[in-house]
Write a protein that holds these residues in place. Structure first.
Motif, short mmCIF file in Angstrom:
data_model
loop_
_atom_site.label_atom_id
_atom_site.label_comp_id
_atom_site.label_asym_id
_atom_site.label_seq_id
_atom_site.Cartn_x
_atom_site.Cartn_y
_atom_site.Cartn_z
N ILE A 1 0.87 -1.18 0.00
CA ILE A 1 0.00 0.00 0.00
C ILE A 1 0.90 1.23 0.00
N THR A 2 0.72 2.06 -1.00
CA THR A 2 1.57 3.23 -1.10
C THR A 2 0.76 4.38 -1.70
N ASP A 3 1.41 5.52 -1.96
CA ASP A 3 0.67 6.63 -2.57
C ASP A 3 1.22 6.91 -3.96
N SER A 4 0.64 7.89 -4.63
CA SER A 4 0.90 8.08 -6.06
C SER A 4 2.35 8.43 -6.37
N ARG A 5 3.10 8.89 -5.37
CA ARG A 5 4.51 9.16 -5.62
C ARG A 5 5.26 7.88 -5.95
N TYR A 6 4.74 6.77 -5.45
CA TYR A 6 5.50 5.52 -5.53
C TYR A 6 4.84 4.40 -6.32
N THR A 7 3.59 4.59 -6.78
CA THR A 7 2.90 3.43 -7.37
C THR A 7 3.62 2.87 -8.60
N LEU A 8 4.07 3.74 -9.49
CA LEU A 8 4.74 3.26 -10.70
C LEU A 8 6.02 2.51 -10.33
N GLN A 9 6.79 3.13 -9.44
CA GLN A 9 8.04 2.51 -8.99
C GLN A 9 7.77 1.15 -8.34
N ALA A 10 6.73 1.09 -7.53
CA ALA A 10 6.40 -0.16 -6.84
C ALA A 10 6.03 -1.25 -7.84
N ARG A 11 5.27 -0.89 -8.87
CA ARG A 11 4.88 -1.89 -9.88
C ARG A 11 6.10 -2.40 -10.64
N GLN A 12 7.05 -1.49 -10.88
CA GLN A 12 8.26 -1.90 -11.61
C GLN A 12 9.18 -2.76 -10.74
N GLN A 13 9.37 -2.31 -9.49
CA GLN A 13 10.38 -2.98 -8.66
C GLN A 13 9.84 -4.22 -7.94
#
Ligand SMILES: [Mn+2]
Length: 350
Positions: free
Chosen positions: A50-62
């Motif tokens: 669970i994260t916020d929009s600053r990190y969602t793309l990064q989280a999906r990639q990593q």
């Protein structure tokens, strides 16, 4: 075993069916996600970040193996939807009191268990070890580059800045903790972060520093003298060096942290300086600068082969100065391998 499998085995052993994790290093260890301010939930069938929009793309990639849930108004409404069981835990060292209260309010049926997950990271994988070796090599090289520039008249903070710049140029992303440069009387402060003090002739100068390479930390301490060492400086340097070498000679897997610490502490005590060595002998190093296992008076667990620890005895004489020598080593079944390569003989710098 991959890291999530390790976590699930531990949860089963602890009779926990789901866990919320907030520690950034643990989240990175279990998922690969390197961002911050996120909450990881793991149970037998799912792992959700669970994260916020600053990190969602990064989280999906990593963290492609994780469900990524973007929250708008805080973790807790999303967190409340995830567990199917009430046998839940959290890594409590990383939740503030207010966060624990909020999580408890979101899931009122649960009686929470606190699990410390840092122990799961003690034995390093080949990839982790390679990163730590690189971090150690960078801080070693940075110090070798600094050595010719250490002399009377320079401020501690300028030496620290140069050391940090060297490490960055060599490929590290940041320091693993605030760089300690402690000269003269300040060297009696085991954690004397670099100040504006000017280094003077006759000073002992302690450098304790490290860097981060691909997430993994290094940690090294060297003490030098500016000018000719006085007899008392030579004496304590010699004892600390012998203590450091003794620690690295006896260290091996299967001994407890207490046993290794005690061997070195007894030696320093036999030389009359027991009261001047207050801190523990060493600590684990990995994604965090201070991890398990620790070498101190309290750790009664056997050290596992494959752990990374520091060996850092010191002697501190208030109002005079101090010496500490620290290496980072790999614990093995028949001893330890020193990763730090910087020479340890007393350096009298002009
Ligand atoms: Mn250390």
């Amino acid at each position: 075993m991959n890291t999530l499998a390790k976590l699930r085995a531990f949860m089963e052993e602890q009779h926990v069916e789901g866990i919320f994790i907030k520690g950034d290093s643990s989240i990175r260890y279990f998922t690969g996600f390197t961002g911050g301010e996120s909450l990881l939930y793991v149970d037998a069938d799912r792992q959700a970040l669970i994260t916020d929009s600053r990190y969602t793309l990064q989280a999906r990639q990593q963290a492609p193996d994780c469900e990524v849930i973007e929250h708008l108004h805080g973790f807790w409404p999303e967190a409340a939807k995830l567990p199917k069981s009430t046998a839940l835990a959290l890594d409590g060292d990383y939740f503030s009191y207010a966060e624990q209260q909020a999580l408890a309010a979101a899931l009122p049926q649960v009686s929470w268990k606190n699990l410390n997950l840092v122990g799961l990271r003690q034995v390093k994988s080949g990839e982790e070890l390679a990163r730590i070796r690189r971090a150690v090599a960078i801080s070693d090289e940075a110090f070798e580059q600094l050595l010719p520039h250490i002399h009377a008249g320079r401020r501690e903070c300028d030496l620290a800045a140069e050391l940090e710049y060297n490490m960055r140029k060599l490929g590290s992303t940041k320091t693993s903790f605030d760089t300690i440069v402690a000269s003269g009387k300040r060297s009696a402060l085991p954690h004397g972060v670099a100040s504006a003090k000017v280094v003077e002739k006759g000073d002992l100068v302690t450098f304790d520093f490290g860097c981060v390479y691909e997430g993994y930390c290094s940690d090294i301490t060297r003490t030098v003298v500016i000018g000719k060492a006085a007899p008392w400086q030579k004496e304590i340097y010699g004892i600390v060096l012998e203590a450091n070498l003794l620690g690295e000679k006896v260290l091996r897997s299967g001994l407890t942290g207490i046993e290794v610490d005690r061997t070195v502490r007894d030696f320093i005590t036999s030389k009359g300086y027991g009261p001047n060595f207050g801190h523990g002998l060493g600590h684990g190093v990995g994604l965090d600068i201070h991890e398990k296992p620790v070498l101190n008076k309290a750790n009664n667990l056997p050290l596992p082969s494959g752990a990374i620890v520091t060996v850092e005895p010191g002697i501190y004489l208030p109002d005079r100065g101090g010496v500490r020598i620290e290496d980072t080593v790999l614990v093995t079944n028949d001893g330890c391998e020193r990763l730090t390569s910087v020479d340890k003989s007393l350096k009298e710098l002009a």
